[in-house]
Design a protein around this motif. Structure first.
Motif, short mmCIF file in Angstrom:
data_model
loop_
_atom_site.label_atom_id
_atom_site.label_comp_id
_atom_site.label_asym_id
_atom_site.label_seq_id
_atom_site.Cartn_x
_atom_site.Cartn_y
_atom_site.Cartn_z
N LEU A 1 18.23 55.14 54.92
CA LEU A 1 18.59 54.72 53.57
C LEU A 1 18.69 55.93 52.64
N GLN A 2 17.76 56.85 52.81
CA GLN A 2 17.76 58.05 51.97
C GLN A 2 19.06 58.83 52.13
N GLU A 3 19.54 58.93 53.35
CA GLU A 3 20.80 59.62 53.61
C GLU A 3 21.97 58.86 52.97
N TYR A 4 21.92 57.51 53.05
CA TYR A 4 22.97 56.68 52.44
C TYR A 4 22.99 56.87 50.93
N LEU A 5 21.81 56.99 50.32
CA LEU A 5 21.72 57.12 48.86
C LEU A 5 22.40 58.39 48.35
N SER A 6 22.51 59.40 49.21
CA SER A 6 23.16 60.64 48.79
C SER A 6 24.67 60.46 48.64
N SER A 7 25.22 59.43 49.30
CA SER A 7 26.66 59.18 49.19
C SER A 7 26.93 57.70 49.48
N PRO A 8 26.59 56.82 48.54
CA PRO A 8 26.75 55.37 48.78
C PRO A 8 28.21 54.96 48.83
N ALA A 9 28.48 53.90 49.58
CA ALA A 9 29.85 53.37 49.70
C ALA A 9 30.31 52.80 48.37
N GLU A 10 31.58 53.00 48.05
CA GLU A 10 32.13 52.53 46.78
C GLU A 10 32.34 51.02 46.76
N PHE A 11 32.45 50.42 47.95
CA PHE A 11 32.77 48.99 48.03
C PHE A 11 31.52 48.10 48.21
N SER A 12 30.34 48.71 48.17
CA SER A 12 29.11 47.92 48.35
C SER A 12 28.13 48.16 47.21
N VAL A 13 27.44 47.11 46.81
CA VAL A 13 26.32 47.20 45.87
C VAL A 13 25.11 46.57 46.56
N ILE A 14 24.02 47.31 46.59
CA ILE A 14 22.78 46.79 47.21
C ILE A 14 21.78 46.50 46.09
N VAL A 15 21.18 45.32 46.14
CA VAL A 15 20.10 45.00 45.19
C VAL A 15 18.84 44.68 46.00
N PHE A 16 17.80 45.47 45.77
CA PHE A 16 16.50 45.27 46.43
C PHE A 16 15.59 44.48 45.50
N LEU A 17 14.92 43.46 46.03
CA LEU A 17 13.94 42.69 45.26
C LEU A 17 12.56 42.98 45.83
N VAL A 18 11.72 43.60 45.02
CA VAL A 18 10.40 44.07 45.47
C VAL A 18 9.32 43.21 44.81
N ASN A 19 8.54 42.52 45.62
CA ASN A 19 7.47 41.65 45.09
C ASN A 19 6.20 42.45 44.87
N SER A 20 6.24 43.33 43.89
CA SER A 20 5.08 44.17 43.58
C SER A 20 5.15 44.61 42.13
N ASP A 21 3.98 44.81 41.52
CA ASP A 21 3.93 45.24 40.12
C ASP A 21 4.39 46.67 39.94
N LYS A 22 4.34 47.47 41.00
CA LYS A 22 4.74 48.87 40.89
C LYS A 22 5.28 49.40 42.20
N LEU A 23 6.06 50.48 42.09
CA LEU A 23 6.57 51.17 43.26
C LEU A 23 5.65 52.34 43.57
N ASP A 24 5.71 52.81 44.80
CA ASP A 24 4.90 53.97 45.20
C ASP A 24 5.70 55.24 44.88
N GLU A 25 5.38 55.84 43.74
CA GLU A 25 6.12 57.02 43.27
C GLU A 25 5.97 58.23 44.19
N ARG A 26 5.00 58.18 45.09
CA ARG A 26 4.79 59.33 45.99
C ARG A 26 5.80 59.37 47.13
N LYS A 27 6.43 58.25 47.40
CA LYS A 27 7.34 58.19 48.54
C LYS A 27 8.68 58.84 48.21
N LYS A 28 9.19 59.59 49.17
CA LYS A 28 10.48 60.26 48.99
C LYS A 28 11.60 59.25 48.76
N ILE A 29 11.51 58.11 49.45
CA ILE A 29 12.57 57.12 49.34
C ILE A 29 12.63 56.54 47.93
#
Length: 343
Positions: A103-131
């Motif tokens: 996913l990290q590699e994809y984020l560097s050059s995402p496809a123009e024809f796709s939109v991804i929406v992630f739904l995270v069931n948590s009050d916060k994200l882990d800011e320490r993670k590279k992803i």
């Protein structure tokens, strides 16, 4: 960026290749995802263009593979990815092997024809993670936390207007008092009330009183409010209504104690200059509940609240050991409390 600003950009046709929605307000997260779908994908294309995923069942690399695949018969597609726990702290207990580097590699050059929406069931994200850092850099990350007290009132009023009706003065407060602060429940009740009022009609307190059933906790809150305002006849009436619903007297006493404990905590924290939001976070309560508890707190002195909690602890012991009839014990507690408030 917040959800309101993101929605404004979406309406202007400016889409991010990646959206990450997280927080405790799942209803608003789902609402935003549905809004994104309605703006991004034509209704007749949704069978082909909207692709659901659940990361508890599908590895992230399969999501990336789908995002990189050219859409069939539609100009673009939306990938809705639920249970995206790879962005949060703690161990992932899923049996699947996720490869976040894909996913990290994809984020560097995402496809123009796709939109991804992630739904995270948590009050916060882990800011320490590279992803997570890569996600914030490449996409739009939106937090969906509980609405503030005034925001919740405006949300209810807008919800009634959007359904073609008008909210009478005080109707939003009355609806929250009856249905609670859960957005899913409030939305369902607004559907019912606006159907009853009809197009252009008015939703008022009388309609709410007759159509919206109060939950046990809402009845207990009303009972405490009546005690605080010395409306003992109404408080006893609410108690008997709870008993008719076969609520256990010990449970009622425990809920009354919980509400008085919240009032005391809000009073103490307010005296230390904590804001409403800080108090809500500290006590794990909805900001609107803190607002109402603060209003009740002004009607009691700190010593009175501590004495009430002591009386309730004694009542709990007497009820559980058979020292007093449970219903009689509750009635005597309220009468004693009323006598103390008028003294």
């Amino acid at each position: 960026m917040d959800a309101k600003a993101a929605a404004k950009e979406i309406k202007q046709g400016k889409f991010s290749p990646i959206y990450c929605l997280y927080g405790s307000e799942k209803f608003r997260m789902n609402e935003f995802a549905a809004f994104l779908e309605s703006e991004l994908i034509a209704k007749e294309d949704r069978d082909f263009a909207v692709v659901p995923f659940d990361l508890s069942e599908t590895p992230i690399q399969a999501v990336v593979e789908e995002a990189e695949t050219v859409p069939f018969m539609v100009p673009r597609k939306l990938l809705v990815v639920r249970d995206a726990s790879l962005f949060t702290a703690g161990k992932d207990n899923a049996k699947l092997e996720h490869r976040p580097e894909v996913l990290q590699e994809y984020l560097s050059s995402p496809a123009e024809f796709s939109v991804i929406v992630f739904l995270v069931n948590s009050d916060k994200l882990d800011e320490r993670k590279k992803i997570v850092k890569a996600l914030k850099s490449a996409g739009t990350v939106l937090a969906f936390n509980p609405l503030g007290a005034e925001e919740l009132l405006r949300w209810v009023e807008k919800g009634i207007r959007d359904r073609g009706s008008e909210a009478a003065p005080g109707a939003a407060e009355a609806l929250i008092a009856s249905a609670g602060t859960g957005l899913q429940g409030l939305s369902a009740e607004m559907d019912k009330l606006c159907l009853f009022a009809g197009p252009g009609g008015t939703v008022d307190s009388a309609a709410i009183e007759s159509l919206v059933p109060r939950g046990t906790e809402q009845n207990v809150f009303t009972l405490v409010e009546d005690i605080a305002n010395l409306r003992l006849d109404r408080a006893v009436g609410t108690l008997h209504e709870l008993l008719k619903q076969r609520e256990e007297p010990i449970k009622i006493a425990a809920l009354i104690a919980r509400q008085f404990r919240i009032i005391l905590q809000v009073k103490d924290l307010s005296s230390q200059s904590y804001t409403q939001g800080q108090i809500a976070s500290q006590l794990g309560l909805h900001p609107y509940a803190v607002k109402l508890a603060g209003e009740q707190a002004r009607k009691f002195r700190g010593e009175q609240l501590r004495e009430i909690l002591s009386l309730l602890a004694d009542l709990d012991f007497q009820m559980k050991t058979g020292g007093i009839d449970k219903v009689l014990g509750l009635e005597l507690f309220m009468l004693r409390l009323g006598a103390g408030r008028t003294a």
